[in-house]
Design an enzyme around this catalytic site. Structure first.
Site, PDB file in Angstrom:
ATOM      1  CB  CYS A  37      30.717  -1.783  75.757  1.00  0.00           C
ATOM      2  SG  CYS A  37      30.699  -2.765  74.249  1.00  0.00           S
ATOM      3  CG  ASP A  39      29.347  -5.800  74.442  1.00  0.00           C
ATOM      4  OD1 ASP A  39      29.528  -6.245  75.580  1.00  0.00           O
ATOM      5  OD2 ASP A  39      28.372  -5.121  74.128  1.00  0.00           O
ATOM      6  CB  CYS A  66      24.507  -4.523  73.646  1.00  0.00           C
ATOM      7  SG  CYS A  66      24.743  -3.697  72.070  1.00  0.00           S
ATOM      8  CB  CYS A 110      26.296  -1.479  68.917  1.00  0.00           C
ATOM      9  SG  CYS A 110      26.022  -0.714  70.533  1.00  0.00           S
TER      10      CYS A 110
HETATM   11 FE1  FES Z   1      28.908  -2.350  73.241  1.00  0.00          FE
HETATM   12 FE2  FES Z   1      26.578  -2.466  72.091  1.00  0.00          FE
HETATM   13  S1  FES Z   1      26.996  -1.639  74.048  1.00  0.00           S
HETATM   14  S2  FES Z   1      28.416  -3.360  71.413  1.00  0.00           S
END
Ligand code: FES
Length: 166
Positions: A37, A39, A66, A110
């Site tokens: 993602c 992140d 997130c 995550c």
């Molecule tokens: Fe990527 Fe949660 S959606 S860390």
């Protein structure tokens, strides 16, 4: 555990996240980015000696992640306090997120982001995909926010859009 319970626990955790922020004088720091993602999460760890053993005194985190990543990092930093490095390294993403209950499949990465940051801090030589190949001395490591700003200035593309909604 129902999804509503999970959502409630995540909301509770992000309303009052524990151990959020850069740690001055940390003994170790690890940063990872999620290939899924985009992140990012950074974790700082401070050790102490207790009964002749080196244990984790405390850990803190910063993230461009997130809500689930924030919630998992919050509970995980509480869980690992008092553990040895080996004990902490033996914990999987699902161990670290256990206080929240089982995560749905799309949120498992995550928790793995948190596990990855912890591994990057505690055993950088084993960690997969560290964002930084050469970490600076922990005390001088720029905060994730500073670094993120610098990355933006250098026009490095960091994907934050199109994040799955919690
Ligand atoms: Fe990527 Fe949660 S959606 S860390």
């Amino acid at each position: 555990m129902s999804d509503e319970n999970l959502q409630q626990r995540i909301e509770d955790a992000i309303r009052d996240p524990k151990n959020l922020g850069e740690m001055q004088g940390a003994d170790a720091v690890g940063t990872v980015g999620s290939a899924d993602c985009g992140d990012m999460l950074r974790m700082w760890v401070k050790f102490k000696e207790q009964d002749g053993k080196k244990i984790i005194d405390r850990a803190t985190f910063q993230t461009f992640g997130c809500e689930t990543a924030i919630a998992v990092a919050s509970v995980a930093t509480e869980l690992i306090a008092g553990k040895t490095v080996d004990e902490a390294l033996s914990m999987s993403g699902s161990d670290l997120s256990a206080p929240l209950g089982p995560l749905p499949p799309m949120k498992i990465h995550c928790a793995q982001l948190v596990e990855g940051a912890l591994r990057s801090a505690l055993a950088p030589e084993q960690a997969a995909m560290p964002v930084e190949q050469t970490l600076q001395a922990p005390a001088q490591a720029p905060s994730l926010f500073d670094q993120f700003g610098a990355a933006t200035e250098k026009k490095v593309k960091v994907v934050l859009e199109n994040k799955p909604k919690d």
